[in-house]
Design a protein around this motif. Structure first.
Motif: not given
Length: 387
Positions: A162-170, A193-195
């Motif tokens: 429920e907490l914002p997480q930073k996207v890796i490699n973006a 880019w895609a995930w």
């Protein structure tokens, strides 16, 4: 895959009035629609089972109702059954279904009025997936929260948050698009880019393996816009060519066949395009001349050709002078140069804004328009808050 809607994923970028040119002004979720007026007010309509209309009720509306308790808003987006907005101070607000923390609220309950997302600022764009939310920050970072079984948060694991997480490699990202369980992101160099989920090759890396971090889509450069459907992806290049990949059971890739593609393939027999949009199982293009082309699933009339037959190749819709387009699960939308809204497709809950529930197989003018801000025909005003 925009979300106005009926079981939808309607994505539309409009260029109206004095608000930022990159802002989203109309979007839709699962049978609900969100509209941003020229004054920065948010209006919603349609289904309201989980409070996704944000009007402090759980009652559906077939005419727009104003969402109170918000500062001036500059962009909006939908989730499956939740809604997201970004205000002029770059703060994020959410309301609706909260089954996996997609509202990023302190308590895991549904909210029928706006909640501000804590500890997240400098946001310039938002996107709602099925059960997750995506935010683009001014510095080019992408942050996500909510459901993560398919890696749709892009944070390197598959745990819900429920907490914002930073996207890796973006990094250096300028645009985001998300529907279902995956996300596309366009960087400043024109690469994509895609995930997330990749069962049908929608990540465009040549495999069907999900990814919990951002990976580069193969063979795409000089891209200016991206769009996502339920399991298929779309990109517009600077030269006006359209490229697609992923799931294709209804011909939504526009390749003339029904074969899935795991890397991008160009859509042929199209004029030079200026805008693209994906529905859950269909696709749309507006050409440089303002003509609209559609293809893919059509049993609910979302191709706008007067029929209900799927079509794997682009065909022109009888509408002209179009500036922007959007597509939902079972419906489509276009905005012409006079800022009139034209809609077609399924209309189970009156979400096309026509004052009735009839399916439309060809474009029909909505009662809502943007010519002088958010307005409705006078004869409809008495029923504004009624079913």
């Amino acid at each position: 895959m925009k979300k106005i809607t009926a079981t939808t994923t309607l994505l539309i970028i409009l260029s109206l009035f004095t608000l930022p040119l990159s802002a989203q002004y109309i979007d839709g979720g699962n049978q609900h629609t969100v509209i941003l007026s020229a004054t920065g007010d948010v209006w919603t309509m349609g289904m309201n089972e989980f409070g996704e209309l944000g009007d402090s009720t759980f009652t559906r509306k077939i005419y727009p109702v104003k969402v109170n308790g918000l500062p001036r808003i500059k962009t909006v987006s939908r989730g499956y059954k939740h809604t997201i907005a970004v205000d002029i101070n770059q703060q994020v607000w959410t309301w609706g279904w909260n089954s996996y923390g997609q509202l990023s609220s302190e308590e895991p309950i549904n909210y029928n009025y706006p909640q501000q997302v804590a500890n997240l600022d400098n946001v310039v764009a938002v996107e709602g997936g099925h059960w997750h939310t995506v935010a683009l920050k001014e510095n080019g970072e992408v942050w996500t929260w909510g459901h993560n079984f398919y890696g749709e948060l892009g944070n390197g694991n598959r745990e819900h948050s429920e907490l914002p997480q930073k996207v890796i490699n973006a990094k250096d990202i300028t645009q985001i698009a998300s529907v279902g369980y995956y996300t596309l992101a366009l960087d400043k160099n024109g690469e994509v880019w895609a995930w997330g989920d990749n069962h049908y090759g929608q990540l465009g890396d040549g495999t069907t393996n999900l990814s919990t971090s951002a990976i580069k889509v193969k063979g795409l450069t000089d891209v200016v816009q991206v769009a996502t459907g339920w399991h298929h992806s779309m990109a517009l290049k600077r030269d006006g060519t359209v490229w697609m990949w992923g799931d294709n059971p209804y011909g939504q890739l526009g390749t003339g066949d029904y074969e899935d593609r795991f890397v991008p393939i160009q859509v042929v027999n199209l004029p030079k395009a200026k805008k693209i949009a994906c529905g859950s199982w269909h696709a749309m293009v507006v050409s440089e001349d303002g003509e609209v082309f559609t293809w893919g699933r059509n049993e609910n009339g979302m191709l706008g050709n007067g029929e209900e037959i799927n079509n794997p190749s682009p065909q022109k819709v009888n509408i002209s002078n179009v500036e922007d387009i959007g597509a939902g699960c079972f419906q489509s939308i276009a905005i012409n140069k006079d800022k009139e809204i034209w809609v077609w497709g399924e209309n189970w809950n009156g979400q096309l804004g026509l004052g009735h529930y009839d399916r439309m197989l060809i474009p029909a003018k909505s009662l809502v328009n943007f010519k002088n801000g958010l307005t409705i025909d006078d004869k409809q005003k008495n029923g504004l808050h009624n079913e």
